[in-house]
Scaffold this motif. Structure first.
Motif, PDB file in Angstrom:
ATOM      1  N   PHE A 250       0.826  -1.201   0.000  1.00 18.72           N
ATOM      2  CA  PHE A 250       0.000   0.000   0.000  1.00 18.72           C
ATOM      3  C   PHE A 250       0.863   1.254   0.000  1.00 18.72           C
ATOM      4  O   PHE A 250       1.895   1.313   0.672  1.00 18.72           O
ATOM      5  N   TYR A 251       0.404   2.232  -0.737  1.00 19.01           N
ATOM      6  CA  TYR A 251       1.201   3.436  -0.963  1.00 19.01           C
ATOM      7  C   TYR A 251       1.302   4.287   0.291  1.00 19.01           C
ATOM      8  O   TYR A 251       0.314   4.626   0.935  1.00 19.01           O
ATOM      9  N   ASP A 252       2.511   4.621   0.639  1.00 17.95           N
ATOM     10  CA  ASP A 252       2.835   5.556   1.712  1.00 17.95           C
ATOM     11  C   ASP A 252       3.847   6.533   1.122  1.00 17.95           C
ATOM     12  O   ASP A 252       4.959   6.136   0.760  1.00 17.95           O
ATOM     13  N   ALA A 253       3.469   7.795   0.990  1.00 20.74           N
ATOM     14  CA  ALA A 253       4.266   8.758   0.235  1.00 20.74           C
ATOM     15  C   ALA A 253       5.713   8.834   0.711  1.00 20.74           C
ATOM     16  O   ALA A 253       6.654   8.733  -0.090  1.00 20.74           O
ATOM     17  N   ASN A 254       5.936   9.008   2.001  1.00 18.62           N
ATOM     18  CA  ASN A 254       7.299   9.159   2.508  1.00 18.62           C
ATOM     19  C   ASN A 254       8.109   7.883   2.331  1.00 18.62           C
ATOM     20  O   ASN A 254       9.284   7.927   1.953  1.00 18.62           O
ATOM     21  N   TRP A 255       7.479   6.743   2.592  1.00 18.82           N
ATOM     22  CA  TRP A 255       8.181   5.464   2.439  1.00 18.82           C
ATOM     23  C   TRP A 255       8.575   5.247   0.984  1.00 18.82           C
ATOM     24  O   TRP A 255       9.720   4.889   0.696  1.00 18.82           O
ATOM     25  N   PHE A 256       7.648   5.470   0.067  1.00 14.69           N
ATOM     26  CA  PHE A 256       7.932   5.255  -1.354  1.00 14.69           C
ATOM     27  C   PHE A 256       8.998   6.220  -1.862  1.00 14.69           C
ATOM     28  O   PHE A 256       9.847   5.842  -2.672  1.00 14.69           O
ATOM     29  N   LYS A 257       8.962   7.461  -1.406  1.00 15.18           N
ATOM     30  CA  LYS A 257       9.973   8.426  -1.841  1.00 15.18           C
ATOM     31  C   LYS A 257      11.370   7.971  -1.446  1.00 15.18           C
ATOM     32  O   LYS A 257      12.321   8.027  -2.237  1.00 15.18           O
ATOM     33  N   GLU A 258      11.518   7.520  -0.204  1.00 13.47           N
ATOM     34  CA  GLU A 258      12.821   7.054   0.258  1.00 13.47           C
ATOM     35  C   GLU A 258      13.246   5.795  -0.485  1.00 13.47           C
ATOM     36  O   GLU A 258      14.412   5.645  -0.880  1.00 13.47           O
ATOM     37  N   PHE A 259      12.300   4.894  -0.708  1.00 16.79           N
ATOM     38  CA  PHE A 259      12.605   3.646  -1.402  1.00 16.79           C
ATOM     39  C   PHE A 259      13.080   3.905  -2.825  1.00 16.79           C
ATOM     40  O   PHE A 259      14.102   3.371  -3.268  1.00 16.79           O
ATOM     41  N   VAL A 260      12.343   4.720  -3.556  1.00 20.58           N
ATOM     42  CA  VAL A 260      12.707   5.019  -4.948  1.00 20.58           C
ATOM     43  C   VAL A 260      14.049   5.733  -5.013  1.00 20.58           C
ATOM     44  O   VAL A 260      14.888   5.448  -5.880  1.00 20.58           O
ATOM     45  N   ASP A 261      14.279   6.643  -4.072  1.00 21.44           N
ATOM     46  CA  ASP A 261      15.538   7.386  -4.039  1.00 21.44           C
ATOM     47  C   ASP A 261      16.724   6.452  -3.831  1.00 21.44           C
ATOM     48  O   ASP A 261      17.764   6.586  -4.497  1.00 21.44           O
TER      49      ASP A 261
END
Length: 378
Positions: A250-261
């Motif tokens: 499930f999408y979590d903005a902060n988690w996904f941003k760090e993961f993609v980075d």
């Protein structure tokens, strides 16, 4: 029908459609007449040619919710692969992507040469995470599944166990690096057998707050890089290589941003799940399905994830986005550059495209087969 509309847009430059539609929620059932103009010179999103996808799960017959045991023999372990309706239902999509995975994938071991544990199946145990003990995929069953997939023309996305080697903490988190030795052995076996895999996906619903447990974005990124290196090495002489896909949650903005980075170029496609209607036991489910404004709420998730990916790379060439949903709009997903839309599920769970016991298509199957513009089935 939405994707059919996109196909129509490609083939024509400018069309006008007169339509009549009942106004939702209007007790007088009044009708609004109008004209819709479609400018076919511009697209709002791009999808893969084989964008439609359905899932196969691990749940055994003992999986029950709200007093209903809805999975019967729809598991990857016990599904009847000799059923002609099942075979033809998949072949009709030409091809259908099948995402193998689900909640129990993070409790599956693979019975390859490196496995020193007994290869036993899931046993119901309410004291265990997800309500079941660890299960096992025998290699003879993997051989049977791949023979079936080859015959059906399906393209396979396999969800790997991402919890191996981690310790579970009292706060609900899973810590430590992923022990990928069993997964690496399984991937090597798959390559040696010359089985075709479209993508390897790491983990199921372990991102953000997680479901059952969670892994931090930094650790997940490190583990995804490990998977990328395994795929690169094992498929060194093979092209094209399978996609490396994550995180499947499930999408979590902060988690996904760090993961993609932190994963950088080591991930080919970002996956997220949306169960926008909530649990099936909800007594207002039909109202939600018929309420366009409620369904529009999922657009915020697609828009936010699209923005996250664009902020880190040239989205059109850097990575794709895959979505897994029980019910929703494939057209809406595609408008936010979602490349593949996976329907949970192909069979099983009271919401399958096929009837769990007879394999006969449910009405929603035809909605999906219409999207691919096929009519072949039996």
């Amino acid at each position: 029908m939405g994707l059919c509309l996109l196909v129509c847009i490609i083939s024509c430059c400018f069309i006008s459609v007169s339509s009549q539609s009942a106004v939702a929620g209007n007790d007088n059932n009044s009708v609004v007449e109008g004209t819709v103009f479609i400018d076919g010179k511009y697209s709002i999103g791009k999808i893969d040619e084989n964008s439609i996808c359905a899932t196969l799960d691990w749940w055994p017959p003992e999986k029950c919710d709200y007093g209903t045991c809805s999975w019967d023999h729809a598991s990857l372990i016990n599904l009847d692969l000799n059923n002609s309706i099942l075979l033809n239902a998949i072949k009709a999509f030409s091809p259908l992507k099948i995402r193998i995975g689900g909640t129990l994938q993070d409790k599956v071991i693979y019975d390859t040469e490196d496995n020193k544990q007994p290869c036993v199946q899931f046993v119901k145990n309410t004291r265990e995470m997800f309500g079941f003990t660890q299960g096992c995929l025998p290699m003879h069953r993997w051989d049977e599944l791949n023979a079936f997939f080859k015959k059906s023309g399906a393209e396979i996305i396999f969800g790997l166990n991402a919890l191996t080697g981690r310790s579970m903490k009292s706060d609900g988190s899973a810590v430590g690096a992923w022990n990928y030795s069993n997964a690496e052995s399984f991937i090597s076996y798959t390559v040696k057998k010359n089985y075709s895999i479209y993508g390897w996906e790491l983990g199921n619903e372990l991102c953000g707050s997680g479901v059952g447990t969670r892994v931090t974005a930094a650790q997940y990124a490190s583990d995804t890089i490990s998977l990328y290196n395994i795929v690169k090495k094992t498929y060194s002489s093979i092209e094209p290589k399978p996609l490396v896909i994550a995180p499947g949650g499930f999408y979590d903005a902060n988690w996904f941003k760090e993961f993609v980075d932190k994963t950088g170029n080591s991930v080919d496609a970002i996956t997220h799940h949306i169960y926008n209607l909530g649990p099936g036991v909800d007594t207002h489910l039909i109202e939600k399905i018929l309420n366009p404004s409620y369904l529009d709420g999922e657009a915020r998730t697609f828009n936010s994830l699209q923005s996250t990916l664009k902020s880190f790379c040239n989205f059109s060439s850097c990575m794709g986005m895959l979505s897994k949903q029980v019910f929703g709009s494939a057209w809406m997903a595609s408008s936010y550059d979602t490349k593949t839309y996976c329907r949970q599920s192909l069979i099983g769970g009271n919401y399958g495209l096929l009837n769990t016991t007879t394999f006969v298509p449910n009405p929603d199957y035809y909605r999906y087969s219409k999207i691919t513009d096929t009519g072949r089935l039996l």
